[in-house]
Design a protein around this motif. Structure first.
Motif, PDB file in Angstrom:
ATOM      1  N   GLU A 166       0.745  -1.365   0.079  1.00  0.00           N
ATOM      2  CA  GLU A 166      -0.325   0.032  -0.021  1.00  0.00           C
ATOM      3  C   GLU A 166       0.801   1.243   0.070  1.00  0.00           C
ATOM      4  O   GLU A 166       2.017   1.380   0.574  1.00  0.00           O
ATOM      5  N   SER A 167       0.349   2.286  -0.679  1.00  0.00           N
ATOM      6  CA  SER A 167       1.126   3.595  -0.721  1.00  0.00           C
ATOM      7  C   SER A 167       1.244   4.002   0.664  1.00  0.00           C
ATOM      8  O   SER A 167       0.257   3.979   1.288  1.00  0.00           O
ATOM      9  N   SER A 175       7.482  -0.261 -16.341  1.00  0.00           N
ATOM     10  CA  SER A 175       7.544   0.896 -15.392  1.00  0.00           C
ATOM     11  C   SER A 175       6.431   1.120 -14.486  1.00  0.00           C
ATOM     12  O   SER A 175       5.331   0.478 -14.559  1.00  0.00           O
ATOM     13  N   ILE A 176       6.779   1.207 -13.031  1.00  0.00           N
ATOM     14  CA  ILE A 176       5.623   1.320 -12.083  1.00  0.00           C
ATOM     15  C   ILE A 176       6.110   2.368 -10.931  1.00  0.00           C
ATOM     16  O   ILE A 176       7.072   2.618 -10.870  1.00  0.00           O
ATOM     17  N   THR A 177       5.237   3.284 -10.950  1.00  0.00           N
ATOM     18  CA  THR A 177       5.184   4.419  -9.966  1.00  0.00           C
ATOM     19  C   THR A 177       4.936   3.983  -8.232  1.00  0.00           C
ATOM     20  O   THR A 177       3.890   3.492  -8.230  1.00  0.00           O
ATOM     21  N   VAL A 178       6.001   4.265  -7.470  1.00  0.00           N
ATOM     22  CA  VAL A 178       5.715   3.950  -6.110  1.00  0.00           C
ATOM     23  C   VAL A 178       5.930   5.003  -5.428  1.00  0.00           C
ATOM     24  O   VAL A 178       6.196   6.031  -5.726  1.00  0.00           O
ATOM     25  N   THR A 179       5.632   4.687  -3.870  1.00  0.00           N
ATOM     26  CA  THR A 179       5.973   5.767  -2.824  1.00  0.00           C
ATOM     27  C   THR A 179       6.962   5.496  -1.894  1.00  0.00           C
ATOM     28  O   THR A 179       7.271   4.371  -1.841  1.00  0.00           O
ATOM     29  N   VAL A 180       7.570   6.401  -1.382  1.00  0.00           N
ATOM     30  CA  VAL A 180       8.670   6.289  -0.180  1.00  0.00           C
ATOM     31  C   VAL A 180       7.799   5.880   1.053  1.00  0.00           C
ATOM     32  O   VAL A 180       7.162   6.867   1.427  1.00  0.00           O
ATOM     33  N   SER A 181       8.188   4.723   1.456  1.00  0.00           N
ATOM     34  CA  SER A 181       7.316   4.365   2.763  1.00  0.00           C
ATOM     35  C   SER A 181       8.357   4.474   4.068  1.00  0.00           C
ATOM     36  O   SER A 181       7.662   4.648   5.240  1.00  0.00           O
ATOM     37  N   GLU A 182       9.577   4.773   3.833  1.00  0.00           N
ATOM     38  CA  GLU A 182      10.536   4.952   5.186  1.00  0.00           C
ATOM     39  C   GLU A 182      11.777   5.729   4.476  1.00  0.00           C
ATOM     40  O   GLU A 182      12.350   5.267   3.484  1.00  0.00           O
ATOM     41  N   VAL A 183      12.220   6.432   5.570  1.00  0.00           N
ATOM     42  CA  VAL A 183      13.398   7.242   5.241  1.00  0.00           C
ATOM     43  C   VAL A 183      14.462   6.390   6.481  1.00  0.00           C
ATOM     44  O   VAL A 183      14.328   6.706   7.595  1.00  0.00           O
ATOM     45  N   LEU A 184      15.554   5.712   5.806  1.00  0.00           N
ATOM     46  CA  LEU A 184      16.395   5.220   6.902  1.00  0.00           C
ATOM     47  C   LEU A 184      17.344   6.017   7.308  1.00  0.00           C
ATOM     48  O   LEU A 184      17.496   7.283   6.894  1.00  0.00           O
ATOM     49  N   ARG A 185      18.219   5.709   8.660  1.00  0.00           N
ATOM     50  CA  ARG A 185      19.044   6.437   9.060  1.00  0.00           C
ATOM     51  C   ARG A 185      20.221   6.757   8.128  1.00  0.00           C
ATOM     52  O   ARG A 185      20.857   7.883   8.437  1.00  0.00           O
ATOM     53  N   ASN A 186      20.614   6.211   7.319  1.00  0.00           N
ATOM     54  CA  ASN A 186      21.702   6.419   6.240  1.00  0.00           C
ATOM     55  C   ASN A 186      21.425   7.238   5.405  1.00  0.00           C
ATOM     56  O   ASN A 186      21.992   7.372   4.239  1.00  0.00           O
ATOM     57  N   GLY A 187      20.190   7.514   5.062  1.00  0.00           N
ATOM     58  CA  GLY A 187      19.587   8.440   4.010  1.00  0.00           C
ATOM     59  C   GLY A 187      18.797   7.644   3.007  1.00  0.00           C
ATOM     60  O   GLY A 187      18.185   8.181   2.057  1.00  0.00           O
ATOM     61  N   SER A 188      19.277   6.304   2.943  1.00  0.00           N
ATOM     62  CA  SER A 188      18.549   5.450   1.864  1.00  0.00           C
ATOM     63  C   SER A 188      16.819   5.549   1.875  1.00  0.00           C
ATOM     64  O   SER A 188      16.404   5.588   3.068  1.00  0.00           O
ATOM     65  N   LEU A 189      16.289   5.100   1.118  1.00  0.00           N
ATOM     66  CA  LEU A 189      14.667   5.302   0.964  1.00  0.00           C
ATOM     67  C   LEU A 189      14.234   3.884   0.488  1.00  0.00           C
ATOM     68  O   LEU A 189      14.566   3.128  -0.136  1.00  0.00           O
ATOM     69  N   VAL A 229      10.947   1.961  -0.723  1.00  0.00           N
ATOM     70  CA  VAL A 229       9.916   2.140  -1.772  1.00  0.00           C
ATOM     71  C   VAL A 229       9.064   0.964  -1.463  1.00  0.00           C
ATOM     72  O   VAL A 229       9.587  -0.046  -1.558  1.00  0.00           O
ATOM     73  N   ARG A 230       7.870   1.250  -1.823  1.00  0.00           N
ATOM     74  CA  ARG A 230       6.840   0.234  -2.259  1.00  0.00           C
ATOM     75  C   ARG A 230       5.566   0.610  -3.180  1.00  0.00           C
ATOM     76  O   ARG A 230       5.402   2.047  -2.991  1.00  0.00           O
ATOM     77  N   GLY A 231       5.009  -0.382  -3.746  1.00  0.00           N
ATOM     78  CA  GLY A 231       3.943   0.023  -4.711  1.00  0.00           C
ATOM     79  C   GLY A 231       3.349  -0.947  -5.411  1.00  0.00           C
ATOM     80  O   GLY A 231       4.101  -2.169  -5.566  1.00  0.00           O
ATOM     81  N   GLU A 232       2.308  -0.774  -6.068  1.00  0.00           N
ATOM     82  CA  GLU A 232       1.708  -1.766  -7.053  1.00  0.00           C
ATOM     83  C   GLU A 232       1.016  -1.146  -7.930  1.00  0.00           C
ATOM     84  O   GLU A 232       0.347  -0.053  -7.961  1.00  0.00           O
ATOM     85  N   LYS A 233       0.771  -2.044  -9.060  1.00  0.00           N
ATOM     86  CA  LYS A 233       0.053  -1.283 -10.223  1.00  0.00           C
ATOM     87  C   LYS A 233      -1.140  -2.687 -10.657  1.00  0.00           C
ATOM     88  O   LYS A 233      -0.507  -3.438 -10.972  1.00  0.00           O
ATOM     89  N   TRP A 234      -2.469  -2.196 -10.888  1.00  0.00           N
ATOM     90  CA  TRP A 234      -3.314  -3.247 -11.212  1.00  0.00           C
ATOM     91  C   TRP A 234      -4.200  -2.703 -12.344  1.00  0.00           C
ATOM     92  O   TRP A 234      -4.206  -1.763 -12.670  1.00  0.00           O
ATOM     93  N   VAL A 235      -3.985  -3.914 -13.377  1.00  0.00           N
ATOM     94  CA  VAL A 235      -4.597  -3.552 -14.706  1.00  0.00           C
ATOM     95  C   VAL A 235      -5.720  -4.800 -14.915  1.00  0.00           C
ATOM     96  O   VAL A 235      -5.609  -5.979 -14.959  1.00  0.00           O
ATOM     97  N   ILE A 290       1.439  -5.793 -10.848  1.00  0.00           N
ATOM     98  CA  ILE A 290       2.984  -5.679 -10.675  1.00  0.00           C
ATOM     99  C   ILE A 290       3.368  -5.085  -9.282  1.00  0.00           C
ATOM    100  O   ILE A 290       2.634  -4.045  -8.848  1.00  0.00           O
ATOM    101  N   ARG A 291       3.956  -5.589  -8.723  1.00  0.00           N
ATOM    102  CA  ARG A 291       4.272  -5.163  -7.297  1.00  0.00           C
ATOM    103  C   ARG A 291       5.926  -5.115  -7.039  1.00  0.00           C
ATOM    104  O   ARG A 291       6.711  -5.921  -7.602  1.00  0.00           O
ATOM    105  N   ILE A 292       6.237  -4.096  -6.461  1.00  0.00           N
ATOM    106  CA  ILE A 292       7.584  -4.001  -6.146  1.00  0.00           C
ATOM    107  C   ILE A 292       7.862  -3.386  -4.901  1.00  0.00           C
ATOM    108  O   ILE A 292       7.147  -2.570  -4.472  1.00  0.00           O
ATOM    109  N   LYS A 293       8.887  -3.856  -4.039  1.00  0.00           N
ATOM    110  CA  LYS A 293       9.284  -3.106  -2.771  1.00  0.00           C
ATOM    111  C   LYS A 293      10.885  -3.306  -2.775  1.00  0.00           C
ATOM    112  O   LYS A 293      11.453  -4.370  -3.281  1.00  0.00           O
TER     113      LYS A 293
END
Length: 234
Positions: free
Chosen positions: A40-41, A148-162, A164-170, A179-182
């Motif tokens: 989920e976004s 391609s799939i557009t996702v959202t940032v779900s957490e900002v880690l302490r080292n600055g990395s992001l 991400v997670r998201g899904e696209k339904w057709v 399509i799902r990716i995290k």
């Protein structure tokens, strides 16, 4: 009830129990899919607006960045992941062995003369062995996934990395495809167009599947999975 009938029922019950265990094992062999809640976004956190100064041009929390790019960097920001997955693997092996052995025992003599029957030696011994083995095997696998799939940032880690997670339904006619990716990305890898290729996503988990009549037609039934399991006697 005689002893034979009791033994027959006991064997039947044992066979049914073994069959039930085999069926459960075959059904459990299908991999568990991730739930939609894992993809989920993520919405950005909104701070309460304590400053109710409506008569001023400046309002706290509503600043505009004129000289900073709009790349994803906070929870809830949107980023596009370009799917560029392609793997090719091949393996081959060949083995050949051979072994040959010969053992012979000289003719046995008795009182200085060979033991014969009608002039033919009867105590001559010899052993020979010849073994050959040849084996070959090969395996080739190729996978490709683009899009391609557009996702959202779900957490900002302490080292600055992001994270991400998201899904696209057709939805297409008789079924749905998704399509799902995290995973985890570095802000430095995000391009000027706020996009990043999928091969730069760490701990990536990409799922491309579907639901509906077409997906059910392409899936193996429970009986087929039973015969493909390690418990199959065939």
């Amino acid at each position: 009830m005689n002893i034979q009938q009791t033994q027959g029922r006991h064997r039947l019950g044992t066979a049914i129990a073994v069959l039930m265990v085999a069926l459960l094992s075959a059904c459990s062999s299908a991999p568990a899919k991730d739930t939609s809640a894992d993809y989920e976004s993520a919405a950005p956190s909104v701070a309460p607006d304590d400053d109710q100064n409506l008569g001023s041009i400046y309002r706290s929390g509503y600043g505009m960045t004129l000289f900073v790019d709009r790349r994803a960097r906070q929870v809830g920001d949107i980023i596009t992941v370009t799917l560029e997955e392609k793997t090719d693997a091949s393996k081959s092996s060949s083995t050949a062995t051979g072994k040959e052995s010969n053992i012979s025992v000289p003719t046995v003599t008795l009182f200085g003369r060979g033991v014969t029957s009608d002039g033919v030696p009867i105590l001559t011994t010899g052993v020979s062995s010849d073994q050959d083995f040849s084996g070959k095997g090969s395996s080739t696998q190729s996978n490709s996934l683009t899009g391609s799939i557009t996702v959202t940032v779900s957490e900002v880690l302490r080292n600055g990395s992001l994270r991400v997670r998201g899904e696209k339904w057709v939805t297409i006619n008789q079924g749905e495809e998704f399509i799902r990716i995290k995973g985890i990305i570095r802000p430095e890898d995000i391009g000027a167009d706020n996009a990043i290729p999928s091969y730069k996503v760490a701990d990536a988990r990409i799922t491309y599947s579907g639901k509906g009549a077409l997906a059910d037609a392409n899936s193996m039934g429970w009986l087929g999975r039973l015969f493909q399991s390690v418990l199959s006697p065939f």
